[in-house]
Design an enzyme around this catalytic site. Structure first.
Site, PDB file in Angstrom:
ATOM      1  N   TYR A 164      -8.833  -1.837   4.446  1.00  0.00           N
ATOM      2  CA  TYR A 164      -9.770  -1.873   3.331  1.00  0.00           C
ATOM      3  C   TYR A 164     -10.021  -0.402   2.982  1.00  0.00           C
ATOM      4  O   TYR A 164     -10.634   0.324   3.766  1.00  0.00           O
ATOM      5  CB  TYR A 164     -11.068  -2.559   3.766  1.00  0.00           C
ATOM      6  CG  TYR A 164     -12.098  -2.655   2.671  1.00  0.00           C
ATOM      7  CD1 TYR A 164     -12.349  -3.871   2.034  1.00  0.00           C
ATOM      8  CD2 TYR A 164     -12.817  -1.539   2.264  1.00  0.00           C
ATOM      9  CE1 TYR A 164     -13.296  -3.958   1.018  1.00  0.00           C
ATOM     10  CE2 TYR A 164     -13.746  -1.624   1.251  1.00  0.00           C
ATOM     11  CZ  TYR A 164     -13.985  -2.832   0.640  1.00  0.00           C
ATOM     12  OH  TYR A 164     -14.917  -2.911  -0.370  1.00  0.00           O
TER      13      TYR A 164
ATOM     14  N   TRP B 129      -6.392  12.284   2.574  1.00  0.00           N
ATOM     15  CA  TRP B 129      -6.066  12.540   1.170  1.00  0.00           C
ATOM     16  C   TRP B 129      -4.636  12.091   0.816  1.00  0.00           C
ATOM     17  O   TRP B 129      -3.820  12.863   0.316  1.00  0.00           O
ATOM     18  CB  TRP B 129      -6.236  14.031   0.853  1.00  0.00           C
ATOM     19  CG  TRP B 129      -7.617  14.573   1.040  1.00  0.00           C
ATOM     20  CD1 TRP B 129      -8.649  14.024   1.742  1.00  0.00           C
ATOM     21  CD2 TRP B 129      -8.125  15.808   0.503  1.00  0.00           C
ATOM     22  NE1 TRP B 129      -9.758  14.837   1.675  1.00  0.00           N
ATOM     23  CE2 TRP B 129      -9.464  15.935   0.934  1.00  0.00           C
ATOM     24  CE3 TRP B 129      -7.562  16.818  -0.294  1.00  0.00           C
ATOM     25  CZ2 TRP B 129     -10.261  17.028   0.587  1.00  0.00           C
ATOM     26  CZ3 TRP B 129      -8.343  17.917  -0.620  1.00  0.00           C
ATOM     27  CH2 TRP B 129      -9.681  18.013  -0.197  1.00  0.00           C
TER      28      TRP B 129
ATOM     29  N   GLY C 208       0.847  -1.198   0.000  1.00  0.00           N
ATOM     30  CA  GLY C 208       0.000   0.000   0.000  1.00  0.00           C
ATOM     31  C   GLY C 208       0.879   1.243   0.000  1.00  0.00           C
ATOM     32  O   GLY C 208       2.093   1.147   0.195  1.00  0.00           O
ATOM     33  N   GLN C 209       0.270   2.392  -0.213  1.00  0.00           N
ATOM     34  CA  GLN C 209       1.050   3.638  -0.277  1.00  0.00           C
ATOM     35  C   GLN C 209       1.842   3.878   0.999  1.00  0.00           C
ATOM     36  O   GLN C 209       3.055   4.076   0.969  1.00  0.00           O
ATOM     37  CB  GLN C 209       0.116   4.837  -0.468  1.00  0.00           C
ATOM     38  CG  GLN C 209      -0.732   4.804  -1.712  1.00  0.00           C
ATOM     39  CD  GLN C 209      -1.514   6.105  -1.830  1.00  0.00           C
ATOM     40  OE1 GLN C 209      -0.988   7.093  -2.329  1.00  0.00           O
ATOM     41  NE2 GLN C 209      -2.754   6.127  -1.375  1.00  0.00           N
TER      42      GLN C 209
ATOM     43  N   THR D 257      -8.526   7.836   9.737  1.00  0.00           N
ATOM     44  CA  THR D 257      -8.901   8.708   8.638  1.00  0.00           C
ATOM     45  C   THR D 257      -9.747   9.909   9.052  1.00  0.00           C
ATOM     46  O   THR D 257     -10.443   9.863  10.075  1.00  0.00           O
ATOM     47  CB  THR D 257      -9.695   7.866   7.605  1.00  0.00           C
ATOM     48  OG1 THR D 257     -10.292   8.726   6.636  1.00  0.00           O
ATOM     49  CG2 THR D 257     -10.818   7.069   8.263  1.00  0.00           C
ATOM     50  N   ASP D 258      -9.703  10.930   8.217  1.00  0.00           N
ATOM     51  CA  ASP D 258     -10.611  12.087   8.360  1.00  0.00           C
ATOM     52  C   ASP D 258     -12.076  11.653   8.188  1.00  0.00           C
ATOM     53  O   ASP D 258     -12.981  12.367   8.603  1.00  0.00           O
ATOM     54  CB  ASP D 258     -10.252  13.145   7.314  1.00  0.00           C
ATOM     55  CG  ASP D 258     -10.159  12.583   5.901  1.00  0.00           C
ATOM     56  OD1 ASP D 258      -9.582  11.487   5.738  1.00  0.00           O
ATOM     57  OD2 ASP D 258     -10.660  13.212   4.954  1.00  0.00           O
TER      58      ASP D 258
ATOM     59  N   ASP E  73      -2.871 -11.764   5.984  1.00  0.00           N
ATOM     60  CA  ASP E  73      -4.181 -11.361   5.457  1.00  0.00           C
ATOM     61  C   ASP E  73      -5.090 -10.962   6.618  1.00  0.00           C
ATOM     62  O   ASP E  73      -5.450 -11.791   7.455  1.00  0.00           O
ATOM     63  CB  ASP E  73      -4.789 -12.532   4.665  1.00  0.00           C
ATOM     64  CG  ASP E  73      -6.080 -12.131   3.980  1.00  0.00           C
ATOM     65  OD1 ASP E  73      -6.716 -11.151   4.408  1.00  0.00           O
ATOM     66  OD2 ASP E  73      -6.455 -12.802   2.995  1.00  0.00           O
TER      67      ASP E  73
ATOM     68  N   TYR F 283     -17.064   2.896   5.093  1.00  0.00           N
ATOM     69  CA  TYR F 283     -15.612   2.918   5.304  1.00  0.00           C
ATOM     70  C   TYR F 283     -15.277   3.699   6.583  1.00  0.00           C
ATOM     71  O   TYR F 283     -14.526   3.214   7.442  1.00  0.00           O
ATOM     72  CB  TYR F 283     -14.924   3.547   4.086  1.00  0.00           C
ATOM     73  CG  TYR F 283     -13.484   3.936   4.313  1.00  0.00           C
ATOM     74  CD1 TYR F 283     -12.479   2.967   4.356  1.00  0.00           C
ATOM     75  CD2 TYR F 283     -13.116   5.270   4.497  1.00  0.00           C
ATOM     76  CE1 TYR F 283     -11.148   3.329   4.571  1.00  0.00           C
ATOM     77  CE2 TYR F 283     -11.793   5.636   4.713  1.00  0.00           C
ATOM     78  CZ  TYR F 283     -10.820   4.662   4.746  1.00  0.00           C
ATOM     79  OH  TYR F 283      -9.505   5.026   4.966  1.00  0.00           O
TER      80      TYR F 283
END
Ligand code: NAP
Length: 305
Positions: A65, A154, A11-12, A105-106, A40, A129
């Site tokens: 996810y 973002w 992932g990033q 996350t925001d 996993d 999400y």
């Protein structure tokens, strides 16, 4: 010697953290990094097995996810990976007296606040999400181990799929792009996150209970998706000649409202997060988002998508 177990290295954020830690070559750190195949998060027993085998001192969990729209119809899988897995990771870490750095996350906020969000503001996710990520945060807190939950926003970088790369690709093939201009937040570079995490590893004292908790971790400043796209285009044009990048087809970036770009999942209009707590507790702050964007643009090797 500190042993670190890192999830989601394709992932990033996972990729950037792995690269940062390897580049720094911190001598007293042993890094065990896992792909989805190796660990996993939808497989509870596998999570327990891997952690028991590796016996880390610290687990860093950027895997998630992240298909925000798809989550609206994959509720169970989103919750399994974003809520149940962090709980199991936290339980296993607690058994080993290990610590946990987790990402959120925001999208845990509904975006209705008129100013930027503080960590203490009320949460109220407006998407599956967001709800699944919030459930993950709450599960970790309930286990009660030393943890840092880093809420970012973002995310983009030179690796993986993201807004930056999509905009460049589309601008190379289309004359007009319509971009949402009424959602506000901070584009946050994967490398800026990774550098901050590397510093947190050195500065965080997991045994100090006052440091455990939720932190906003975003690049400084704010913009809209339209503003982000405009800056990407400006920086691309400024570099294109020198880098030998292809000319753009794009003639017009059009600012539109969220209502003109309906998506299965709702997004918060206001995603702005105040990162002062991170500065106060750890003396850490990320650069202005335009500065990090320049660094990422400079690292783009192939822009002919
Ligand atoms: N991207 C954003 O804009 C954004 C914004 C705010 C917060 N965040 C949070 O920041 C963190 C990092 O996000 P990111 O941008 O790096 O996400 P990303 O690029 O989408 O990477 C997510 C990683 O999770 C892995 N993954 C998915 N399902 C898995 C499973 N069942 N088991 C193990 N690994 C699994 C993926 O594996 P594969 O590579 O095999 O698919 C991928 O490597 C996440 O917690 C995310 O919720 C992201």
């Amino acid at each position: 010697m500190k042993k670190i177990l890192l999830t989601g290295i394709n992932g990033q954020v996972g990729h950037a953290i792995a690269a940062q830690l390897l580049q720094q070559r911190i001598t007293d750190v042993e890094l065990v990094s896992c792909t989805r195949q190796q660990l996993d998060l939808s497989q509870t027993e596998q999570i327990r097995q891997v952690i028991r085998q590796v016996k880390p001192d610290l687990i860093i969990n950027p895997a998630a996810y992240t298909a925000v729209d798809q989550a609206e119809t994959e509720h169970e899988l989103a919750f399994a990976i974003n809520a149940t897995a962090p709980q199991v990771i936290a339980e296993e870490a607690a058994r080993l007296n290990a610590a946990l750095i987790h990402f959120s996350t925001d999208y845990v906020y509904d975006g209705s606040k008129s100013s930027a969000y503080l960590e203490t503001d009320a949460v109220n996710p407006v998407s599956v999400y967001g709800a699944s990520k919030l459930a993950g945060e709450q599960a970790i807190a309930a286990v009660g181990l030393p943890h840092l939950i880093l809420r970012t926003s973002w995310v983009y970088g030179s690796y993986g799929k993201n807004f930056l790369k999509t905009i460049i690709r589309l601008a190379q093939s289309r004359e007009q792009l319509r971009i949402v201009a009424d959602q506000h937040g901070a584009p946050t570079a994967d490398i800026a996150i990774a550098e901050a995490v590397a510093q947190l590893i050195e500065r965080w004292q997991p045994l100090n209970p006052e440091q455990t908790g939720i932190y906003h971790l975003v690049n400084r400043g704010e913009t809209s998706w339209y503003g982000f796209a405009s800056e990407i285009m400006a920086q691309y044009q400024a570099r294109a000649k020198q880098q030998g990048w292809p000319a753009l087809m794009l003639k017009e970036l059009q600012a539109i409202s969220s209502a003109e770009y309906p998506t299965p999942a709702r997004r918060p209009q206001n995603s702005r997060l105040v990162s002062d707590k991170l500065a106060q507790v750890f003396g850490l702050s990320l650069p202005d988002w335009e500065i990090s964007l320049k660094r990422v643009m400079a690292s783009l090797s192939d822009v002919a998508y």
